[in-house]
Write an enzyme that holds these catalytic residues in place. Structure first.
Site, short mmCIF file in Angstrom:
data_model
loop_
_atom_site.label_atom_id
_atom_site.label_comp_id
_atom_site.label_asym_id
_atom_site.label_seq_id
_atom_site.Cartn_x
_atom_site.Cartn_y
_atom_site.Cartn_z
N ASP A 7 0.88 -1.17 0.00
CA ASP A 7 0.00 0.00 0.00
C ASP A 7 0.92 1.22 0.00
O ASP A 7 2.15 1.09 -0.16
CB ASP A 7 -1.01 -0.04 1.17
CG ASP A 7 -0.39 0.28 2.52
OD1 ASP A 7 0.86 0.42 2.61
OD2 ASP A 7 -1.14 0.38 3.51
N HIS A 8 0.33 2.40 0.19
CA HIS A 8 1.13 3.63 0.16
C HIS A 8 2.22 3.64 1.22
O HIS A 8 3.30 4.17 1.01
CB HIS A 8 0.20 4.84 0.34
CG HIS A 8 -0.72 4.71 1.52
ND1 HIS A 8 -1.77 3.81 1.51
CD2 HIS A 8 -0.73 5.31 2.73
CE1 HIS A 8 -2.42 3.90 2.67
NE2 HIS A 8 -1.80 4.80 3.42
N CYS A 64 3.35 -2.74 3.96
CA CYS A 64 2.46 -1.62 4.27
C CYS A 64 3.21 -0.76 5.28
O CYS A 64 4.44 -0.80 5.32
CB CYS A 64 1.11 -2.12 4.79
SG CYS A 64 1.12 -3.00 6.37
N GLY A 65 2.50 0.04 6.08
CA GLY A 65 3.20 0.91 7.01
C GLY A 65 3.95 0.13 8.08
O GLY A 65 5.09 0.44 8.42
N THR A 66 3.28 -0.87 8.62
CA THR A 66 3.88 -1.68 9.69
C THR A 66 4.19 -3.10 9.26
O THR A 66 4.90 -3.81 9.97
CB THR A 66 2.89 -1.78 10.87
OG1 THR A 66 1.67 -2.37 10.35
CG2 THR A 66 2.59 -0.43 11.49
N GLY A 69 -1.02 -5.00 9.04
CA GLY A 69 -2.34 -5.09 8.40
C GLY A 69 -2.31 -5.95 7.15
O GLY A 69 -3.18 -6.81 6.93
N HIS A 97 11.63 -22.68 9.43
CA HIS A 97 10.73 -23.42 10.33
C HIS A 97 9.25 -23.28 9.98
O HIS A 97 8.50 -24.22 10.11
CB HIS A 97 10.92 -22.96 11.78
CG HIS A 97 12.20 -23.45 12.37
ND1 HIS A 97 12.51 -23.29 13.71
CD2 HIS A 97 13.26 -24.11 11.82
CE1 HIS A 97 13.71 -23.84 13.95
NE2 HIS A 97 14.18 -24.32 12.82
N ASN A 98 8.83 -22.06 9.58
CA ASN A 98 7.40 -21.83 9.34
C ASN A 98 7.02 -21.97 7.88
O ASN A 98 5.84 -21.89 7.54
CB ASN A 98 6.96 -20.43 9.80
CG ASN A 98 7.48 -20.04 11.16
OD1 ASN A 98 8.04 -18.95 11.31
ND2 ASN A 98 7.35 -20.90 12.14
N ARG A 108 7.22 2.05 7.63
CA ARG A 108 7.35 3.07 8.68
C ARG A 108 8.18 2.57 9.85
O ARG A 108 8.37 3.29 10.82
CB ARG A 108 5.96 3.51 9.14
CG ARG A 108 5.22 4.24 8.03
CD ARG A 108 3.79 4.61 8.36
NE ARG A 108 3.16 5.21 7.18
CZ ARG A 108 1.88 5.15 6.90
NH1 ARG A 108 1.06 4.50 7.72
NH2 ARG A 108 1.41 5.71 5.83
N ARG A 131 10.11 -32.23 12.06
CA ARG A 131 9.12 -31.76 13.05
C ARG A 131 8.35 -30.53 12.55
O ARG A 131 7.21 -30.30 12.94
CB ARG A 131 9.78 -31.50 14.40
CG ARG A 131 10.74 -30.33 14.41
CD ARG A 131 11.51 -30.24 15.73
NE ARG A 131 12.29 -29.03 15.86
CZ ARG A 131 13.47 -28.82 15.26
NH1 ARG A 131 13.99 -29.75 14.48
NH2 ARG A 131 14.12 -27.69 15.45
N HIS A 132 9.00 -29.75 11.68
CA HIS A 132 8.34 -28.54 11.19
C HIS A 132 7.18 -28.90 10.26
O HIS A 132 6.16 -28.22 10.25
CB HIS A 132 9.34 -27.62 10.50
CG HIS A 132 10.49 -27.29 11.40
ND1 HIS A 132 10.32 -26.66 12.60
CD2 HIS A 132 11.81 -27.59 11.31
CE1 HIS A 132 11.49 -26.54 13.20
NE2 HIS A 132 12.41 -27.10 12.44
N ARG A 135 4.21 -29.60 12.38
CA ARG A 135 3.57 -28.38 12.91
C ARG A 135 2.79 -27.65 11.82
O ARG A 135 1.72 -27.08 12.08
CB ARG A 135 4.66 -27.48 13.52
CG ARG A 135 5.23 -28.12 14.77
CD ARG A 135 6.53 -27.51 15.23
NE ARG A 135 7.06 -28.28 16.36
CZ ARG A 135 8.29 -28.19 16.80
NH1 ARG A 135 9.15 -27.38 16.23
NH2 ARG A 135 8.68 -28.92 17.83
C1 RB5 Z 1 -2.05 2.91 6.29
O1 RB5 Z 1 -2.08 4.17 6.83
C2 RB5 Z 1 -1.59 1.90 7.35
O2 RB5 Z 1 -2.64 1.67 8.23
C3 RB5 Z 1 -1.13 0.65 6.68
O3 RB5 Z 1 -0.08 0.93 5.82
C4 RB5 Z 1 -0.62 -0.44 7.59
O4 RB5 Z 1 0.37 0.02 8.43
C5 RB5 Z 1 -1.62 -1.24 8.29
O5 RB5 Z 1 -1.32 -2.16 9.04
#
Ligand code: RB5
Length: 151
Positions: A7-8, A64-66, A69, A97-98, A108, A131-132, A135
């Site tokens: 995303d942005h 995405c930002g984090t 999401g 493993h996963n 961000r 084992r993986h 699981r």
């Molecule tokens: C968008 O502002 C932000 O919510 C998205 O990029 C993300 O971090 C969501 O988890």
């Protein structure tokens, strides 16, 4: 073929990852978004996740930002194991493993340099069985509603 999406908030990281893949000669399909204009991350998570589960792409990278999401959205697609990564050890272990099939990162919280490093580790780490595998079969059973705990 690697599926890419963002995303942005993750556009800067995906741009850096595309440069890295171009330099390495690794093929990818870019599902967008293509700018920092605000968009909804589930759209791009869904495009990349379904490209992976259909077999069109062998794995994916979503930003995405984090990273959170977009990973949550991708993990709603049956067969997806999307992992948010923010350190080198995690990039390695989620593959080993996963058997993660989508790497997720946040523009961000992670620098472009680190994102490229994590992508490189993720793409070059083999999956371990044993084992993986057991699981992962449990994860699949949870997903299918057939999981039962033997006590
Ligand atoms: C968008 O502002 C932000 O919510 C998205 O990029 C993300 O971090 C969501 O988890």
């Amino acid at each position: 073929m690697i599926a890419l999406g963002c995303d942005h908030g993750g556009f800067n990281l995906i741009t850096a990852i595309k440069k890295y893949l171009d330099e390495k000669g690794i093929e990818y399909k870019d599902f967008g978004t293509y700018s920092t204009d605000s968009v909804d991350y589930p759209v791009y998570a869904y495009k990349v996740a379904t490209a992976v589960t259909s077999g069109e792409c062998e794995c994916g990278i979503l930003c995405c930002g984090t990273g959170i999401g977009i990973s949550m959205a991708a993990n709603k697609v049956k067969g997806i194991r999307a992992a948010v990564v923010n350190n080198e050890f995690g990039a390695e272990m989620t593959r080993r493993h996963n058997h993660a099939n989508i790497l997720c990162m946040g523009g961000r919280v992670t620098t472009e340099e680190d994102a490229v490093k994590y992508a490189d580790i993720f793409l070059n780490t083999p999956e371990e069985g044993g084992r993986h595998d057991n699981r992962l079969a449990m994860l699949e059973a949870i997903e299918n509603g057939t999981f039962s705990i033997e006590e």
